[in-house]
Scaffold this motif. Structure first.
Motif, PDB file in Angstrom:
ATOM      1  N   LYS A   1     -13.471  16.068  -6.121  1.00  0.00           N
ATOM      2  CA  LYS A   1     -13.887  14.678  -6.289  1.00  0.00           C
ATOM      3  C   LYS A   1     -12.880  13.696  -5.683  1.00  0.00           C
ATOM      4  O   LYS A   1     -13.259  12.708  -5.054  1.00  0.00           O
ATOM      5  CB  LYS A   1     -14.075  14.385  -7.778  1.00  0.00           C
ATOM      6  N   HIS A   2     -11.578  13.984  -5.856  1.00  0.00           N
ATOM      7  CA  HIS A   2     -10.544  13.018  -5.500  1.00  0.00           C
ATOM      8  C   HIS A   2      -9.827  13.304  -4.182  1.00  0.00           C
ATOM      9  O   HIS A   2      -9.053  12.464  -3.720  1.00  0.00           O
ATOM     10  CB  HIS A   2      -9.501  12.937  -6.623  1.00  0.00           C
ATOM     11  N   GLY A   3     -10.053  14.490  -3.588  1.00  0.00           N
ATOM     12  CA  GLY A   3      -9.354  14.793  -2.346  1.00  0.00           C
ATOM     13  C   GLY A   3      -7.907  15.167  -2.584  1.00  0.00           C
ATOM     14  O   GLY A   3      -7.539  15.679  -3.636  1.00  0.00           O
ATOM     15  N   THR A   4      -7.040  14.897  -1.599  1.00  0.00           N
ATOM     16  CA  THR A   4      -5.640  15.337  -1.673  1.00  0.00           C
ATOM     17  C   THR A   4      -4.645  14.187  -1.668  1.00  0.00           C
ATOM     18  O   THR A   4      -3.450  14.399  -1.483  1.00  0.00           O
ATOM     19  CB  THR A   4      -5.318  16.275  -0.491  1.00  0.00           C
ATOM     20  N   LYS A   5      -5.113  12.969  -1.864  1.00  0.00           N
ATOM     21  CA  LYS A   5      -4.161  11.863  -1.925  1.00  0.00           C
ATOM     22  C   LYS A   5      -4.721  10.699  -2.742  1.00  0.00           C
ATOM     23  O   LYS A   5      -5.929  10.482  -2.811  1.00  0.00           O
ATOM     24  CB  LYS A   5      -3.791  11.378  -0.524  1.00  0.00           C
ATOM     25  N   PHE A   6      -3.798   9.980  -3.377  1.00  0.00           N
ATOM     26  CA  PHE A   6      -4.102   8.739  -4.070  1.00  0.00           C
ATOM     27  C   PHE A   6      -3.485   7.602  -3.261  1.00  0.00           C
ATOM     28  O   PHE A   6      -2.386   7.738  -2.720  1.00  0.00           O
ATOM     29  CB  PHE A   6      -3.499   8.717  -5.480  1.00  0.00           C
ATOM     30  N   ILE A   7      -4.194   6.484  -3.196  1.00  0.00           N
ATOM     31  CA  ILE A   7      -3.665   5.312  -2.504  1.00  0.00           C
ATOM     32  C   ILE A   7      -3.575   4.164  -3.501  1.00  0.00           C
ATOM     33  O   ILE A   7      -4.564   3.816  -4.160  1.00  0.00           O
ATOM     34  CB  ILE A   7      -4.542   4.913  -1.303  1.00  0.00           C
TER      35      ILE A   7
ATOM     36  N   LEU B   1       5.828   0.464 -10.211  1.00  0.00           N
ATOM     37  CA  LEU B   1       4.745   1.447 -10.238  1.00  0.00           C
ATOM     38  C   LEU B   1       5.326   2.853 -10.300  1.00  0.00           C
ATOM     39  O   LEU B   1       6.283   3.166  -9.590  1.00  0.00           O
ATOM     40  CB  LEU B   1       3.874   1.303  -8.984  1.00  0.00           C
ATOM     41  N   CYS B   2       4.751   3.699 -11.148  1.00  0.00           N
ATOM     42  CA  CYS B   2       5.141   5.111 -11.198  1.00  0.00           C
ATOM     43  C   CYS B   2       3.875   5.943 -11.377  1.00  0.00           C
ATOM     44  O   CYS B   2       3.063   5.660 -12.253  1.00  0.00           O
ATOM     45  CB  CYS B   2       6.123   5.380 -12.339  1.00  0.00           C
ATOM     46  N   ILE B   3       3.700   6.943 -10.518  1.00  0.00           N
ATOM     47  CA  ILE B   3       2.547   7.837 -10.626  1.00  0.00           C
ATOM     48  C   ILE B   3       3.040   9.259 -10.842  1.00  0.00           C
ATOM     49  O   ILE B   3       3.745   9.811 -10.004  1.00  0.00           O
ATOM     50  CB  ILE B   3       1.646   7.760  -9.371  1.00  0.00           C
ATOM     51  N   ASP B   4       2.691   9.822 -11.979  1.00  0.00           N
ATOM     52  CA  ASP B   4       3.036  11.202 -12.324  1.00  0.00           C
ATOM     53  C   ASP B   4       1.903  12.082 -11.809  1.00  0.00           C
ATOM     54  O   ASP B   4       0.916  12.306 -12.487  1.00  0.00           O
ATOM     55  CB  ASP B   4       3.204  11.308 -13.838  1.00  0.00           C
ATOM     56  N   CYS B   5       2.041  12.562 -10.557  1.00  0.00           N
ATOM     57  CA  CYS B   5       0.923  13.263  -9.943  1.00  0.00           C
ATOM     58  C   CYS B   5       1.127  14.766  -9.845  1.00  0.00           C
ATOM     59  O   CYS B   5       0.259  15.475  -9.372  1.00  0.00           O
ATOM     60  CB  CYS B   5       0.615  12.690  -8.563  1.00  0.00           C
ATOM     61  N   GLU B   6       2.261  15.277 -10.287  1.00  0.00           N
ATOM     62  CA  GLU B   6       2.499  16.719 -10.190  1.00  0.00           C
ATOM     63  C   GLU B   6       3.049  17.299 -11.487  1.00  0.00           C
ATOM     64  O   GLU B   6       3.798  18.262 -11.463  1.00  0.00           O
ATOM     65  CB  GLU B   6       3.470  17.018  -9.038  1.00  0.00           C
TER      66      GLU B   6
ATOM     67  N   ARG C   1       0.854  -1.185   0.000  1.00  0.00           N
ATOM     68  CA  ARG C   1       0.000   0.000   0.000  1.00  0.00           C
ATOM     69  C   ARG C   1       0.896   1.243   0.000  1.00  0.00           C
ATOM     70  O   ARG C   1       1.806   1.355   0.828  1.00  0.00           O
ATOM     71  CB  ARG C   1      -0.909  -0.005   1.229  1.00  0.00           C
ATOM     72  N   TYR C   2       0.638   2.149  -0.945  1.00  0.00           N
ATOM     73  CA  TYR C   2       1.420   3.381  -1.070  1.00  0.00           C
ATOM     74  C   TYR C   2       0.472   4.571  -1.092  1.00  0.00           C
ATOM     75  O   TYR C   2      -0.550   4.544  -1.774  1.00  0.00           O
ATOM     76  CB  TYR C   2       2.247   3.380  -2.366  1.00  0.00           C
ATOM     77  N   THR C   3       0.838   5.612  -0.352  1.00  0.00           N
ATOM     78  CA  THR C   3       0.039   6.834  -0.334  1.00  0.00           C
ATOM     79  C   THR C   3       0.796   7.963  -1.009  1.00  0.00           C
ATOM     80  O   THR C   3       1.941   8.242  -0.675  1.00  0.00           O
ATOM     81  CB  THR C   3      -0.302   7.243   1.114  1.00  0.00           C
ATOM     82  N   TYR C   4       0.140   8.612  -1.967  1.00  0.00           N
ATOM     83  CA  TYR C   4       0.726   9.748  -2.693  1.00  0.00           C
ATOM     84  C   TYR C   4      -0.024  11.012  -2.280  1.00  0.00           C
ATOM     85  O   TYR C   4      -1.192  11.189  -2.617  1.00  0.00           O
ATOM     86  CB  TYR C   4       0.580   9.545  -4.204  1.00  0.00           C
ATOM     87  N   ALA C   5       0.637  11.895  -1.558  1.00  0.00           N
ATOM     88  CA  ALA C   5       0.011  13.156  -1.156  1.00  0.00           C
ATOM     89  C   ALA C   5       0.153  14.174  -2.277  1.00  0.00           C
ATOM     90  O   ALA C   5       1.236  14.360  -2.830  1.00  0.00           O
ATOM     91  CB  ALA C   5       0.673  13.687   0.116  1.00  0.00           C
TER      92      ALA C   5
END
Length: 371
Positions: free
Chosen positions: A275-281, A295-300, A219-223
């Protein structure tokens, strides 16, 4: 005024011999098929003017967004290349592009795009060399014309593509204004925790999780500190031992695989803070021994491009008797739809190739069996 840089004339001779003559499809295709070698004297002069105008704006800390259609995306790529050589940091902070009906094979810099799955020009390019960016919107077939490629009649006349274009421009504008005018860069550090063998902290968006994840539930949290509307790209490589991933936001699933899967998977999310709040899990289930995943998340607005290594391969679904006995469709690689032949980027390892075929009318059962 054509500038010939070698074997261009022989190339065009081959095109004229093998494509239908005097068709709108052929003519549209030939306008941009080989722009790097045959761009023309005046087009090169225009390109140089564009580069200088963009440089002038960036020197004044004025953000620039280029909106390009079809062949214009090659111009965006050339402008971006020249700007990076001039000032890479300034280019990253102040310059972006939105491509429409793009024939590009990869994204350069701060670049988003809109391509319809029914754009016949881009689909033909994809069949011929297979490396164009995947379609990410569906405009009804024939909308605005047979080719589904026109800027005004197709892309700017359909509500979905107009909405996506508006969102892309607003996202780039908000981000560039903040960075380019000295209000600080929006790179974000987030904390991620893992249940199992390893824990990872302090990774920034755009960096992959681990060299290769292993067996277990993770489990990973992305703020997300950049909480204005923007795009988030999620890339997951499961390699050849199947794994399962689910991404949630505000308790709701926004992206997932269809159970345990192999190979490479990617999603693009239109992030909405309401809709999505401030973090992805990210929830990863890797139950089998010997598994590896990344896994790679381009969130910014960073880029996962190149973080997950794959190799470009050529493929073809064919057989000595296939055209005589069978009619086939639903070609898939690792469960994802593909054309009958082309090129595709795949991870190193084993992959599944499948198709549905049935006997042609009139072929005896002794010669043919559907599969």
């Amino acid at each position: 005024m054509i500038v010939d840089h070698g074997s261009t004339l022989r190339f065009w001779g081959f095109i004229y011999e093998n494509l239908p003559s005097d068709s709108s499809l052929t003519n549209a295709f030939m306008k941009w098929y080989d722009p790097d070698r045959d761009i023309g004297y005046w087009a090169e002069k225009d390109l140089n003017k564009m580069i200088e105008r963009v440089k002038w704006s960036l020197k004044q800390n004025k953000p620039v967004i280029i909106i390009s259609h079809s062949e214009g995306n090659f111009f965006y790529r050339s402008i971006h290349k020249a700007l990076v050589q001039w000032d890479a940091e300034k280019t990253q902070q102040c310059f972006a592009g939105v491509g429409i009906a793009t024939p590009l094979s990869s994204k350069f810099g701060n670049y988003t795009y809109i391509t319809s799955s029914n754009d016949k020009i881009i689909n033909m390019a994809r069949r011929l060399w297979g490396s164009t960016l995947n379609s990410n919107i569906t405009i009804p077939d024939g909308f605005g014309g047979f080719l589904g490629h026109a800027l005004q009649k197709t892309y700017l006349s359909h509500a979905d593509s107009r909405r996506r274009l508006k969102n892309d421009i607003e996202w780039h504008a908000n981000r560039l204004i903040q960075r380019c005018r000295g209000k600080g860069k929006s790179s974000v550090k987030g904390k991620r925790s893992v249940k199992g063998k390893s824990s990872i902290k302090g990774k920034t968006c755009g960096q992959p999780v681990a060299k290769a994840g292993g067996k277990g539930n993770h489990r990973y949290t992305y703020a997300l500190k950049h909480t204005s509307p923007h795009k988030v790209e999620i890339s997951f490589e499961a390699y050849n031992v199947p794994d399962n991933i689910k991404i949630t936001a505000n308790g709701k699933t926004i992206a997932k695989t269809d159970g345990l899967v192999k190979g490479f998977h990617q999603w693009e999310i239109d992030y909405d803070p309401k809709k999505h709040g401030t973090k992805f899990i990210a929830h990863i289930d890797a139950p089998k021994g010997g598994t590896a995943w990344k896994l790679c998340i381009d969130c910014e607005g960073s880029s996962c491009n190149g973080q997950i290594q794959r190799k470009k391969i050529g493929y073809s679904f064919s057989g000595a008797e296939s055209t005589d006995y069978w009619t086939c469709s639903n070609y898939r690689i690792d469960g994802s739809p593909v054309q009958r032949w082309g090129t595709k980027k795949l991870s190193v390892g084993k992959h599944s190739f499948s198709a549905n075929c049935w006997c042609k009318w009139g072929v005896s059962a002794g010669l043919c069996k559907s599969f």
